[in-house]
Design a protein around this motif. Structure first.
Motif, short mmCIF file in Angstrom:
data_model
loop_
_atom_site.label_atom_id
_atom_site.label_comp_id
_atom_site.label_asym_id
_atom_site.label_seq_id
_atom_site.Cartn_x
_atom_site.Cartn_y
_atom_site.Cartn_z
N ASN A 1 0.52 -1.13 0.18
CA ASN A 1 -0.36 0.08 -0.37
C ASN A 1 0.59 1.25 0.22
O ASN A 1 2.21 1.08 -0.04
N ASP A 2 0.55 2.24 0.03
CA ASP A 2 0.88 3.37 -1.04
C ASP A 2 1.04 4.42 0.19
O ASP A 2 2.05 5.13 1.08
N ASP A 3 0.32 3.47 1.29
CA ASP A 3 0.04 4.55 2.99
C ASP A 3 1.25 2.96 4.45
O ASP A 3 0.93 3.47 5.39
N ALA A 4 1.88 2.49 3.35
CA ALA A 4 3.06 1.82 4.08
C ALA A 4 3.96 2.03 3.68
O ALA A 4 4.47 2.36 2.67
N GLU A 5 4.91 1.90 5.45
CA GLU A 5 6.33 2.56 5.18
C GLU A 5 7.40 1.05 5.40
O GLU A 5 7.59 0.31 6.88
N PRO A 6 7.80 0.03 4.85
CA PRO A 6 8.47 -0.99 5.89
C PRO A 6 9.30 -0.69 6.33
O PRO A 6 10.05 0.45 5.56
N GLU A 7 10.45 -1.63 6.92
CA GLU A 7 11.62 -1.43 7.39
C GLU A 7 12.02 -2.12 6.47
O GLU A 7 12.29 -2.69 5.78
N PRO A 8 13.62 -1.41 6.25
CA PRO A 8 14.84 -1.75 6.04
C PRO A 8 15.21 -2.62 5.43
O PRO A 8 15.34 -3.87 4.27
N GLY A 9 15.02 -3.90 6.40
CA GLY A 9 14.79 -5.53 6.18
C GLY A 9 13.40 -6.32 6.07
O GLY A 9 13.18 -7.49 6.14
N TRP A 10 12.47 -5.48 5.55
CA TRP A 10 10.95 -6.15 5.00
C TRP A 10 11.22 -6.91 4.12
O TRP A 10 11.28 -8.18 4.13
#
Length: 305
Positions: A91-100
């Protein structure tokens, strides 16, 4: 001479009027510690999203649709453009962590899909996947293993997704993940839950959960998912129950306040489902031909959890 790192995944981001959140999403993708391709499908945004996409330093590939096809329609369009073995939904309202992404790829193994852990902005957990309720709803869950993945952040094998019939584009929004997970289960595939793959999710920025439109999509697509995937007795029971509750609402004194208990909305849901039943039954037959597990077996194993 440096070795070329093979790219396994294309991360597909669907956006509609995403100017308020698309930059943060792309920044988080640019910080991933696993190489990947980024494909943004813009559902004909008219709020400056296109300008932000064009100017983002990560230079994602952007496909702009001529109209808003919803999350499901945009993912269906993207599937034909993905040329990597794996396709991530985001989703565009999601921010994954670097290791996602790395966590999802490493945990996938022989499974067909991997589900992330979605957290709310305050850090509290939203879900690690989707469970199947006794009345056929797909609901967020923190239990593992989960029946399915949350479409807000997941990883799928692109070839398997194509083999089971792709993404139900006509759903527009909601239940495309539950329907897809159900078809994967029917085809004998596994879905793994990866709590280490963390994403911060500002749930419902575009669709306003609890609104009339939300309930229309939610109720309609639940019933269509049942027609496509559930045992016949479950389909008939839930259609009859929905119709009976709708018919009896005028006789009730204390009607719940939710938009899904408004008679006009429920009549519209029933109308749209009836119009789509012939196509859904054709899909059901195709799903049956691809299945290696009986519908009743999937239902008995996963419903009521």
């Amino acid at each position: 001479m440096l070795a070329v790192t093979e790219v396994s995944s294309t991360v597909v981001v669907v956006t509609w009027r995403g100017a308020g959140q698309i930059t943060a999403c792309l920044d988080a993708l640019a910080a991933q510690d696993r190489p990947h391709r980024t494909l943004v499908v813009d559902n004909a945004s008219d709020d400056g999203t296109a300008r932000l996409l064009a100017g983002h330093p990560s230079q994602p590939r952007v496909v702009r649709l001529p109209r808003n096809a919803g999350y499901a329609g945009a993912m269906a369009a993207a599937l034909s453009l993905v040329d990597t073995p794996l396709m991530a939904w985001l989703n565009d309202d999601a921010e994954p962590e670097p290791g996602w992404l790395g966590a999802l790829e490493d945990a996938l193994g022989p499974a067909a899909a991997a589900s992330s852990r979605l957290n709310r902005p305050d850090g509290t957990p939203q879900c690690v996947g989707v469970r199947l309720t006794a009345d056929g709803y797909g609901a967020d869950t923190l239990d593992t293993p989960a029946f399915g993945f949350c479409g807000g952040a997941a990883l799928l094998r692109a070839d398997v997704l194509r083999e089971i019939g792709g993404v139900p584009a006509g759903f527009f929004c909601y239940y495309e993940d539950t329907d897809t997970a159900w078809r994967l289960r029917l085809a004998g595939h596994d879905i793994v839950t990866v709590p280490e793959a963390r994403v911060t999710h500002r749930h419902g920025v575009s669709t306003r959960p609890g609104s009339r439109q939300f309930h229309l999509w939610n109720e309609r697509n639940r019933l269509l998912t049942l027609v496509r995937c559930a045992p016949a007795w479950v389909v008939l029971r839930e259609l009859a129950r929905f119709a009976a509750i709708t018919a009896l609402l005028p006789l009730r004194r204390n009607v719940p306040e939710g938009a899904n208990f408004r008679i006009a909305l429920r009549v519209r849901v029933l109308t749209e489902v009836l119009v789509r039943v012939p196509a859904a039954l054709r899909d059901r037959r195709a799903i049956t031909r691809r299945s290696t597990v009986r519908r009743g077996q999937v239902w008995r194993h996963w419903a009521r959890r």
